[in-house]
Design a protein around this motif. Structure first.
Motif, PDB file in Angstrom:
ATOM      1  N   PHE A  79       0.574  -1.248  -0.058  1.00  0.00           N
ATOM      2  CA  PHE A  79      -0.016   0.032  -0.088  1.00  0.00           C
ATOM      3  C   PHE A  79       0.773   1.289   0.142  1.00  0.00           C
ATOM      4  N   HIS A  80       0.446   2.358  -0.295  1.00  0.00           N
ATOM      5  CA  HIS A  80       0.856   3.655   0.026  1.00  0.00           C
ATOM      6  C   HIS A  80       0.277   4.448   0.822  1.00  0.00           C
ATOM      7  N   SER A  81       0.825   4.982   1.908  1.00  0.00           N
ATOM      8  CA  SER A  81       0.105   6.012   3.095  1.00  0.00           C
ATOM      9  C   SER A  81      -1.194   4.881   3.493  1.00  0.00           C
ATOM     10  N   ALA A  82      -0.992   3.644   4.104  1.00  0.00           N
ATOM     11  CA  ALA A  82      -1.817   2.602   4.197  1.00  0.00           C
ATOM     12  C   ALA A  82      -2.905   2.826   5.323  1.00  0.00           C
ATOM     13  N   ARG A  83      -2.746   3.726   6.135  1.00  0.00           N
ATOM     14  CA  ARG A  83      -3.331   3.705   7.519  1.00  0.00           C
ATOM     15  C   ARG A  83      -4.982   3.694   7.369  1.00  0.00           C
ATOM     16  N   LEU A  92     -13.517  -4.554   7.839  1.00  0.00           N
ATOM     17  CA  LEU A  92     -14.304  -5.889   6.836  1.00  0.00           C
ATOM     18  C   LEU A  92     -14.290  -6.894   7.491  1.00  0.00           C
ATOM     19  N   GLY A  93     -12.829  -7.297   7.854  1.00  0.00           N
ATOM     20  CA  GLY A  93     -12.657  -8.595   8.145  1.00  0.00           C
ATOM     21  C   GLY A  93     -12.115  -8.864   9.715  1.00  0.00           C
ATOM     22  N   GLY A  94     -11.853  -7.901  10.329  1.00  0.00           N
ATOM     23  CA  GLY A  94     -11.278  -8.044  11.862  1.00  0.00           C
ATOM     24  C   GLY A  94      -9.904  -8.424  11.658  1.00  0.00           C
ATOM     25  N   ILE A  95      -9.138  -8.408  10.524  1.00  0.00           N
ATOM     26  CA  ILE A  95      -7.745  -8.711  10.276  1.00  0.00           C
ATOM     27  C   ILE A  95      -7.053  -7.553   9.546  1.00  0.00           C
ATOM     28  N   LEU A  96      -5.771  -7.669   9.834  1.00  0.00           N
ATOM     29  CA  LEU A  96      -4.853  -6.762   8.838  1.00  0.00           C
ATOM     30  C   LEU A  96      -3.954  -7.341   7.943  1.00  0.00           C
ATOM     31  N   PRO A  97      -3.606  -6.680   6.823  1.00  0.00           N
ATOM     32  CA  PRO A  97      -2.701  -7.486   5.895  1.00  0.00           C
ATOM     33  C   PRO A  97      -1.592  -7.785   6.412  1.00  0.00           C
ATOM     34  N   HIS A  98      -1.123  -9.221   5.949  1.00  0.00           N
ATOM     35  CA  HIS A  98       0.049  -9.869   6.515  1.00  0.00           C
ATOM     36  C   HIS A  98       0.746 -10.806   5.357  1.00  0.00           C
ATOM     37  N   PRO A  99       1.992 -10.742   4.852  1.00  0.00           N
ATOM     38  CA  PRO A  99       2.852  -9.619   5.299  1.00  0.00           C
ATOM     39  C   PRO A  99       2.584  -8.270   4.503  1.00  0.00           C
ATOM     40  N   PHE A 100       2.999  -7.021   5.048  1.00  0.00           N
ATOM     41  CA  PHE A 100       2.598  -5.944   4.661  1.00  0.00           C
ATOM     42  C   PHE A 100       3.739  -4.966   4.293  1.00  0.00           C
ATOM     43  N   GLU A 169      16.469  -0.717  -2.914  1.00  0.00           N
ATOM     44  CA  GLU A 169      17.186   0.244  -2.434  1.00  0.00           C
ATOM     45  C   GLU A 169      17.376  -0.140  -0.884  1.00  0.00           C
ATOM     46  N   LEU A 170      16.262  -0.619  -0.226  1.00  0.00           N
ATOM     47  CA  LEU A 170      16.478  -1.045   1.068  1.00  0.00           C
ATOM     48  C   LEU A 170      17.418  -2.240   1.099  1.00  0.00           C
ATOM     49  N   LEU A 171      17.383  -3.325   0.069  1.00  0.00           N
ATOM     50  CA  LEU A 171      18.396  -4.368   0.130  1.00  0.00           C
ATOM     51  C   LEU A 171      19.744  -3.739   0.069  1.00  0.00           C
ATOM     52  N   ARG A 172      20.118  -2.734  -0.756  1.00  0.00           N
ATOM     53  CA  ARG A 172      21.241  -2.225  -1.028  1.00  0.00           C
ATOM     54  C   ARG A 172      21.811  -1.422   0.215  1.00  0.00           C
ATOM     55  N   THR A 173      20.967  -0.738   1.033  1.00  0.00           N
ATOM     56  CA  THR A 173      21.307   0.263   1.944  1.00  0.00           C
ATOM     57  C   THR A 173      21.261  -0.805   3.223  1.00  0.00           C
ATOM     58  N   ASP A 174      20.717  -1.887   3.057  1.00  0.00           N
ATOM     59  CA  ASP A 174      20.793  -2.717   4.413  1.00  0.00           C
ATOM     60  C   ASP A 174      19.830  -2.052   5.526  1.00  0.00           C
ATOM     61  N   ARG A 175      18.671  -1.512   5.081  1.00  0.00           N
ATOM     62  CA  ARG A 175      17.957  -0.545   5.877  1.00  0.00           C
ATOM     63  C   ARG A 175      16.475  -1.326   6.214  1.00  0.00           C
ATOM     64  N   GLY A 176      16.303  -2.583   5.784  1.00  0.00           N
ATOM     65  CA  GLY A 176      14.904  -3.408   5.879  1.00  0.00           C
ATOM     66  C   GLY A 176      14.561  -3.123   7.270  1.00  0.00           C
ATOM     67  N   ALA A 177      15.515  -3.499   8.216  1.00  0.00           N
ATOM     68  CA  ALA A 177      15.064  -3.583   9.694  1.00  0.00           C
ATOM     69  C   ALA A 177      14.475  -2.165  10.309  1.00  0.00           C
ATOM     70  N   TRP A 178      14.799  -1.014   9.577  1.00  0.00           N
ATOM     71  CA  TRP A 178      14.233   0.021   9.911  1.00  0.00           C
ATOM     72  C   TRP A 178      12.962   0.152   9.910  1.00  0.00           C
ATOM     73  N   LEU A 179      12.302  -0.322   9.231  1.00  0.00           N
ATOM     74  CA  LEU A 179      10.847  -0.438   8.650  1.00  0.00           C
ATOM     75  C   LEU A 179      10.041  -1.014   9.636  1.00  0.00           C
ATOM     76  N   MET A 183       6.055  -0.238  10.623  1.00  0.00           N
ATOM     77  CA  MET A 183       4.980  -1.328   9.965  1.00  0.00           C
ATOM     78  C   MET A 183       4.300  -2.101  11.240  1.00  0.00           C
ATOM     79  N   ALA A 184       5.007  -2.240  12.442  1.00  0.00           N
ATOM     80  CA  ALA A 184       4.286  -2.895  13.656  1.00  0.00           C
ATOM     81  C   ALA A 184       3.122  -1.939  13.946  1.00  0.00           C
ATOM     82  N   VAL A 185       3.336  -0.829  14.038  1.00  0.00           N
ATOM     83  CA  VAL A 185       2.397   0.295  14.505  1.00  0.00           C
ATOM     84  C   VAL A 185       1.204   0.064  13.393  1.00  0.00           C
TER      85      VAL A 185
END
Length: 395
Positions: A79-83, A92-100, A169-179, A183-185
């Motif tokens: 999504f973009h700006s998913a809130r 709709l379903g009492g669930i949240l998308p995963h993985p997201f 870009e996230l893989l190149r900079t190794d910043r995936g964990a920064w998200l 994403m947890a919120v």
């Protein structure tokens, strides 16, 4: 493009999409006259070129296949700006998308600026233009125009390329964990549970006394519950300005309520006026010793100069590292750090601390200096004098 309007067709397309590594998703909704969003359109696309529009207003359609896709762990939901979209999925379903994956959050980590718009990201990453003329149209009316359908599908087709570029870009900079924290919120059910008892927080900025906060708590909670029960916007029940006036004045009679400038004539003698007065009494009956003022109001307020220096430091660090300031620290975070070296804020934890928090504390403690050299802000470690960050001042 035709709208999917039957459950069987929706089930078939969701089965196909579940086999894809990721699916891009967007929704169009209306909430100008309701408390809860009214879902009017679902858009989805995949890297194999599939692009579909689903009509949730079609008679007899069951959206369960869509909800099942959102819960399918084999496929990343992008999504973009998913809130607000996630709020709809939750309803709709009492669930949240995963993985997201939220491309706006990822874009901040990748240096595209604070809260970058979808249009700007598509322009920068996919080198495409989006016709925004249909953005604020009435999505609940049928039939939808060709312009609306074209706009709607572009919201997910370009997102395929945006996602692929950002992941690389996230893989190149190794910043995936920064998200992970952001994403947890977004994927926490607590984010979407509108608890009336917490409604006061968004209006507490002007309150200065425990009594005002106590009354605000009760009046805001009453209004929130009423808006939910009637499914109308909060302002249809009582305007924000009126809630704030009531909290400040704490009227205890019909006459006192009617004298408030934000209360419409005659309103005080209605059933609603009685409910408001009852809420005021509940607030005044609270134990004021147990009322905790909002954190920002409890701060001394004497560290304005330090906060301004921290803002400059944050800008310099973020420009040097290619990351948006908003994802590192908010103004509230900076104020908390200015007051307390051990403040419990994200900026003093994990990767944010390594990137900025430790430098912020060093600046406070005189171990780090800011200077201007050749029109640029330069950050230097005084224990080992070397430039560790810098940014231009022309902005």
């Amino acid at each position: 493009m035709d709208l999917i309007s039957s459950t069987d067709t929706l089930r078939d397309i969701c089965t196909r999409l579940a086999a894809q590594p990721f699916v891009t998703v967007d929704t169009e909704f209306m909430r100008e006259t309701t408390y809860y969003p009214k879902l009017c359109l679902i858009q989805m696309a995949a890297p194999d070129g599939t692009a579909v529009l689903v009509d949730p207003l079609a008679p007899g359609i069951d959206l369960k296949p869509f909800i099942d896709l959102m819960a399918d762990t084999r496929t990343v939901k992008v999504f973009h700006s998913a809130r607000q979209d996630l709020e709809i999925v939750w309803m709709l379903g009492g669930i949240l998308p995963h993985p997201f994956f939220d491309t706006q959050v990822a874009a901040m980590v990748c240096g595209y600026g604070d809260s970058v718009s979808y249009e700007q990201l598509v322009n920068d990453v996919a080198k495409a233009k989006i016709d925004k003329s249909s953005r604020f149209t009435d999505w609940s009316r049928r039939p939808l125009s060709d312009a609306q359908l074209t706009y709607a599908v572009s919201d997910v087709t370009h997102l395929v390329k945006v996602y692929e570029v950002l992941v690389a870009e996230l893989l190149r900079t190794d910043r995936g964990a920064w998200l992970d924290e952001e994403m947890a919120v977004l994927t926490s059910p607590e984010t979407y549970r509108a608890d009336p008892s917490q409604a006061w927080r968004r209006l507490s900025g002007r309150m200065r006394k425990p009594k005002e906060i106590a009354v605000l708590m009760e009046v805001a909670a009453w209004r929130e519950g009423e808006a939910q029960a009637r499914n109308v916007p909060r302002g249809r029940v009582l305007k924000d300005e009126a809630v704030i006036d009531i909290a400040s004045a704490a009227p205890r009679s019909v006459e006192a309520l009617g004298r408030l400038r934000t209360i419409p004539a005659g309103f005080e003698r209605s059933r609603t006026g009685g409910d408001i007065l009852a809420a005021v009494e509940r607030g005044l009956s609270r134990d004021m010793a147990e009322i905790r003022m909002p954190e920002r109001l409890r701060r001394s307020g004497g560290n304005g100069a330090i906060v301004e220096l921290l803002k400059v430091l944050l800008k310099a660090v973020c420009e040097a590292e290619g990351v948006a300031p908003k994802i590192i620290a908010t103004v509230d975070d900076l104020e908390a750090i200015a007051d307390d070296d051990a403040a419990e804020v994200p900026a003093l934890e994990g990767w944010r601390r390594m990137l900025f928090g430790d430098k912020a504390l060093a600046l406070k403690q005189g171990r780090l200096a800011l200077s201007v050299e050749h029109g640029r802000i330069v950050v230097r470690d005084l224990d080992a004098p070397a430039q560790i960050a810098g940014c231009g001042t022309e902005d």
